[in-house]
Scaffold this motif. Structure first.
Motif, PDB file in Angstrom:
ATOM      1  N   LYS A 102       0.834  -1.201   0.000  1.00 39.49           N
ATOM      2  CA  LYS A 102       0.000   0.000   0.000  1.00 39.49           C
ATOM      3  C   LYS A 102       0.872   1.255   0.000  1.00 39.49           C
ATOM      4  CE  LYS A 102      -4.261  -1.323  -0.229  1.00 39.49           C
ATOM      5  NZ  LYS A 102      -5.138  -0.897  -1.352  1.00 39.49           N
ATOM      6  N   ARG A 103       1.955   1.219   0.737  1.00 39.17           N
ATOM      7  CA  ARG A 103       2.847   2.377   0.778  1.00 39.17           C
ATOM      8  C   ARG A 103       3.633   2.516  -0.535  1.00 39.17           C
ATOM      9  NH1 ARG A 103       2.655   3.760   6.394  1.00 39.17           N
ATOM     10  NH2 ARG A 103       1.936   1.939   7.552  1.00 39.17           N
ATOM     11  N   LEU A 104       4.055   1.402  -1.111  1.00 40.94           N
ATOM     12  CA  LEU A 104       4.740   1.456  -2.398  1.00 40.94           C
ATOM     13  C   LEU A 104       3.863   2.097  -3.463  1.00 40.94           C
ATOM     14  CD1 LEU A 104       6.435  -2.080  -2.548  1.00 40.94           C
ATOM     15  CD2 LEU A 104       7.626   0.108  -2.471  1.00 40.94           C
ATOM     16  N   HIS A 105       2.575   1.778  -3.431  1.00 42.48           N
ATOM     17  CA  HIS A 105       1.662   2.282  -4.456  1.00 42.48           C
ATOM     18  C   HIS A 105       1.381   3.777  -4.327  1.00 42.48           C
ATOM     19  CE1 HIS A 105      -0.045  -2.019  -5.161  1.00 42.48           C
ATOM     20  NE2 HIS A 105       1.047  -1.779  -5.862  1.00 42.48           N
ATOM     21  N   MET A 106       1.812   4.396  -3.241  1.00 46.38           N
ATOM     22  CA  MET A 106       1.678   5.842  -3.112  1.00 46.38           C
ATOM     23  C   MET A 106       2.662   6.571  -4.026  1.00 46.38           C
ATOM     24  SD  MET A 106       1.187   6.236   1.018  1.00 46.38           S
ATOM     25  CE  MET A 106       0.983   8.023   0.935  1.00 46.38           C
ATOM     26  N   HIS A 107       3.719   5.870  -4.447  1.00 48.58           N
ATOM     27  CA  HIS A 107       4.702   6.488  -5.339  1.00 48.58           C
ATOM     28  C   HIS A 107       4.088   6.644  -6.732  1.00 48.58           C
ATOM     29  CE1 HIS A 107       8.338   7.258  -7.599  1.00 48.58           C
ATOM     30  NE2 HIS A 107       9.032   7.335  -6.471  1.00 48.58           N
ATOM     31  N   PRO A 108       4.177   7.814  -7.326  1.00 45.78           N
ATOM     32  CA  PRO A 108       3.527   8.043  -8.628  1.00 45.78           C
ATOM     33  C   PRO A 108       4.064   7.191  -9.766  1.00 45.78           C
ATOM     34  CG  PRO A 108       4.978   9.889  -8.038  1.00 45.78           C
ATOM     35  CD  PRO A 108       4.868   9.019  -6.819  1.00 45.78           C
ATOM     36  N   ASN A 168       9.080   5.433 -17.629  1.00 44.28           N
ATOM     37  CA  ASN A 168       9.684   5.154 -16.328  1.00 44.28           C
ATOM     38  C   ASN A 168       8.730   4.524 -15.315  1.00 44.28           C
ATOM     39  OD1 ASN A 168      12.444   5.690 -16.421  1.00 44.28           O
ATOM     40  ND2 ASN A 168      12.113   7.899 -16.333  1.00 44.28           N
ATOM     41  N   LYS A 169       7.487   4.285 -15.683  1.00 47.87           N
ATOM     42  CA  LYS A 169       6.549   3.651 -14.761  1.00 47.87           C
ATOM     43  C   LYS A 169       6.939   2.181 -14.566  1.00 47.87           C
ATOM     44  CE  LYS A 169       3.738   7.252 -14.614  1.00 47.87           C
ATOM     45  NZ  LYS A 169       3.536   8.081 -13.405  1.00 47.87           N
ATOM     46  N   ILE A 170       6.727   1.675 -13.347  1.00 49.35           N
ATOM     47  CA  ILE A 170       7.004   0.260 -13.070  1.00 49.35           C
ATOM     48  C   ILE A 170       5.831  -0.351 -12.324  1.00 49.35           C
ATOM     49  CG2 ILE A 170       9.511   0.567 -12.998  1.00 49.35           C
ATOM     50  CD1 ILE A 170       9.333   0.541  -9.933  1.00 49.35           C
ATOM     51  N   ARG A 175      15.549   2.938  -3.108  1.00 52.75           N
ATOM     52  CA  ARG A 175      16.903   2.949  -3.685  1.00 52.75           C
ATOM     53  C   ARG A 175      17.152   1.651  -4.458  1.00 52.75           C
ATOM     54  NH1 ARG A 175      19.555   3.377   0.744  1.00 52.75           N
ATOM     55  NH2 ARG A 175      19.498   5.654   0.801  1.00 52.75           N
ATOM     56  N   PHE A 176      16.733   0.529  -3.892  1.00 54.14           N
ATOM     57  CA  PHE A 176      16.878  -0.766  -4.553  1.00 54.14           C
ATOM     58  C   PHE A 176      16.082  -0.807  -5.854  1.00 54.14           C
ATOM     59  CE2 PHE A 176      15.423  -5.278  -4.916  1.00 54.14           C
ATOM     60  CZ  PHE A 176      16.652  -5.886  -5.088  1.00 54.14           C
ATOM     61  N   LEU A 177      14.915  -0.172  -5.853  1.00 54.93           N
ATOM     62  CA  LEU A 177      14.053  -0.145  -7.046  1.00 54.93           C
ATOM     63  C   LEU A 177      14.430   0.973  -8.015  1.00 54.93           C
ATOM     64  CD1 LEU A 177      10.541  -0.781  -5.417  1.00 54.93           C
ATOM     65  CD2 LEU A 177      12.076  -2.452  -6.487  1.00 54.93           C
ATOM     66  N   ASP A 178      15.456   1.743  -7.673  1.00 55.13           N
ATOM     67  CA  ASP A 178      15.913   2.851  -8.502  1.00 55.13           C
ATOM     68  C   ASP A 178      14.822   3.910  -8.664  1.00 55.13           C
ATOM     69  OD1 ASP A 178      17.749   4.285  -9.992  1.00 55.13           O
ATOM     70  OD2 ASP A 178      17.248   3.290 -11.883  1.00 55.13           O
ATOM     71  N   ARG A 179      14.166   4.211  -7.552  1.00 58.85           N
ATOM     72  CA  ARG A 179      13.167   5.280  -7.490  1.00 58.85           C
ATOM     73  C   ARG A 179      13.683   6.352  -6.543  1.00 58.85           C
ATOM     74  NH1 ARG A 179      10.469   5.136 -11.761  1.00 58.85           N
ATOM     75  NH2 ARG A 179      12.600   4.477 -12.254  1.00 58.85           N
ATOM     76  N   SER A 180      13.299   7.600  -6.753  1.00 63.25           N
ATOM     77  CA  SER A 180      13.809   8.704  -5.938  1.00 63.25           C
ATOM     78  C   SER A 180      12.652   9.496  -5.333  1.00 63.25           C
ATOM     79  CB  SER A 180      14.700   9.615  -6.790  1.00 63.25           C
ATOM     80  OG  SER A 180      15.792   8.899  -7.321  1.00 63.25           O
ATOM     81  N   PRO A 181      12.134   9.062  -4.190  1.00 63.31           N
ATOM     82  CA  PRO A 181      11.029   9.792  -3.564  1.00 63.31           C
ATOM     83  C   PRO A 181      11.527  11.049  -2.848  1.00 63.31           C
ATOM     84  CG  PRO A 181      11.675   7.961  -2.183  1.00 63.31           C
ATOM     85  CD  PRO A 181      12.500   7.862  -3.442  1.00 63.31           C
ATOM     86  N   PHE A 194       7.214  13.237   0.416  1.00 66.16           N
ATOM     87  CA  PHE A 194       6.487  12.014   0.083  1.00 66.16           C
ATOM     88  C   PHE A 194       6.777  10.915   1.098  1.00 66.16           C
ATOM     89  CE2 PHE A 194       6.928   7.792  -1.826  1.00 66.16           C
ATOM     90  CZ  PHE A 194       5.603   7.543  -2.157  1.00 66.16           C
ATOM     91  N   LEU A 195       8.021  10.737   1.481  1.00 67.20           N
ATOM     92  CA  LEU A 195       8.375   9.705   2.455  1.00 67.20           C
ATOM     93  C   LEU A 195       7.673   9.940   3.788  1.00 67.20           C
ATOM     94  CD1 LEU A 195      12.191   9.265   1.771  1.00 67.20           C
ATOM     95  CD2 LEU A 195      10.445   7.504   1.507  1.00 67.20           C
ATOM     96  N   THR A 196       7.575  11.196   4.189  1.00 65.10           N
ATOM     97  CA  THR A 196       6.893  11.518   5.441  1.00 65.10           C
ATOM     98  C   THR A 196       5.412  11.188   5.349  1.00 65.10           C
ATOM     99  OG1 THR A 196       8.476  13.283   5.907  1.00 65.10           O
ATOM    100  CG2 THR A 196       6.378  13.365   7.075  1.00 65.10           C
TER     101      THR A 196
END
Length: 381
Positions: free
Chosen positions: A94-100, A158-160, A311-317, A321-323
């Motif tokens: 659920k938290r991962l899916h918050m990333h655009p 760049n969507k995954i 970082r492992f997924l090569d995403r830069s939040p 957003f992290l908060t």
């Protein structure tokens, strides 16, 4: 493979595949030390033969593994959360899916498709409301390919997307039905990690582990094995007795992955032997392709753990957003586990004795003492 070989010497039977191939056996060009899965006759089981399927050629301008299959645009997941059950994997997703940039799938909670360990193996009937005998193409239909084709402001794809079936880490019970496996063999030869690697070799694997004793207690109620701490104790006692009888005459790997034996265990103790399950995945994937972290660390530092994952997924939040993501309310709380109350102390002692040597091997292999869980159930006096 040196480190795995050394560890296997301390756990006899865990990695029997390391034995030399017999005379005249052609070695797999893809998986050294294994026989060629496509040489010689194979059984017709009704299960799609993924190991002998030509893998797709992914489009180089897409971050996610996608390809054109004639006139159909298909995608496989960029990342796969392989486990562990009852370790907050749904909360994590659920938290991962918050990333655009991360697109949910069409499965349960935008996460679970039940393909690799369950639905592709059962070729008749239904599993709940789901049709069985799923093919790889049907699996790809569960990903939102139109969204994955969108571009960012720089014109990049760049969507995954990901897949999160936490049983994939440990559930090998249906894999005797693979065309390459021999009916009635004491041990499985080919398992799901090989098939995943064959069609999606660069997939990023996420593995969240939890104190094996406390996780088992949650798993017990989630799987409707019983309803109370007392029933859990009785079932653990029976299961450990039967486990010791099995391992006295069979390998550890046989006793963990043999479905007829597992059905005799009233508590699913086979699920918490993490080092055995991990080595099964490391047969097919390099260690650096699996990010392994603890539920206990995730729980107390969501922001820090998610930073490592992105970082492992090569995403830069962003920090904002992290908060926001860290402040999201917990996704799920087990009412059955809560109503049952705490585990009985005598049950915990039995399970600590059972799992401690495996935890220590896991911690030694990973070079990280946190995976001995001495800050939890395995604290020493």
């Amino acid at each position: 493979m040196t480190d795995i070989s050394q560890l296997a010497s301390k756990l006899p039977g865990v990695l029997t595949y390391l034995q030399p191939l017999g005379p005249g056996i052609k070695e797999s060009p893809e998986f050294p030390g294994m026989p060629d899965p496509c040489a010689g006759p194979k059984r017709m089981t009704g299960v799609e033969d993924i190991l002998c399927m030509k893998p797709p050629t992914f489009l180089p301008d897409y971050k996610n593994p996608c390809w054109h299959d004639d006139n159909t645009f298909r995608c496989l997941p960029y990342f796969h959360l392989i486990g562990m059950c009852k370790s907050a994997t749904s909360d994590l997703f659920k938290r991962l899916h918050m990333h655009p940039d991360i697109i949910p799938n069409r499965g349960i909670f935008g996460k679970e498709i039940w393909y690799w360990s369950w639905r592709r193996f059962e070729t008749t009937g239904k599993f709940g409301k789901f049709k069985m005998g799923m093919t790889l193409k049907e699996f790809t239909n569960h990903f939102f390919t139109t969204k994955l084709q969108t571009t960012d402001t720089n014109g990049k794809h760049n969507k995954i997307t990901g897949n999160g079936d936490p049983m994939d880490f440990w559930d090998r019970f249906r894999e005797s039905n693979l065309p390459q496996n021999t009916p009635g063999a004491d041990e499985l030869l080919w398992t799901t990690p090989y098939a995943v690697r064959h069609v999606n070799p660069n997939v990023k694997l996420l593995l969240m582990l939890r104190d094996p004793v406390e996780r088992l207690y949650s798993h017990y109620f989630h799987g409707c094995y019983g309803k109370s701490a007392h029933s859990f104790h009785d079932h653990v006692v029976i299961s450990i007795e039967r486990w010791k009888a099995c391992t006295s005459s069979h390998s550890i790997r046989h006793c963990i992955y043999d479905q007829p034996f597992s059905k005799t265990l009233p508590a699913p103790i086979f699920t918490s032997f993490y080092i055995v399950h991990l080595l099964e995945w490391l047969k097919a994937f390099p260690r650096e392709q699996i990010l392994i972290f603890r539920n206990e660390d995730y729980t107390v530092d969501i922001k820090g753990t998610m930073t490592d994952i992105f970082r492992f997924l090569d995403r830069s939040p962003t920090t904002t957003f992290l908060t926001q993501m860290a402040n999201m309310a917990p996704f799920f709380e087990s009412k059955k586990r809560k109503s049952a109350g705490p585990m009985l102390p005598e049950t915990k002692r039995l399970l600590v004795e059972l799992y401690r040597p495996y935890n220590e091997q896991l911690a030694a292999f990973l070079g990280d003492e946190r995976f001995a869980w001495r800050d939890a159930s395995f604290a020493t006096a």
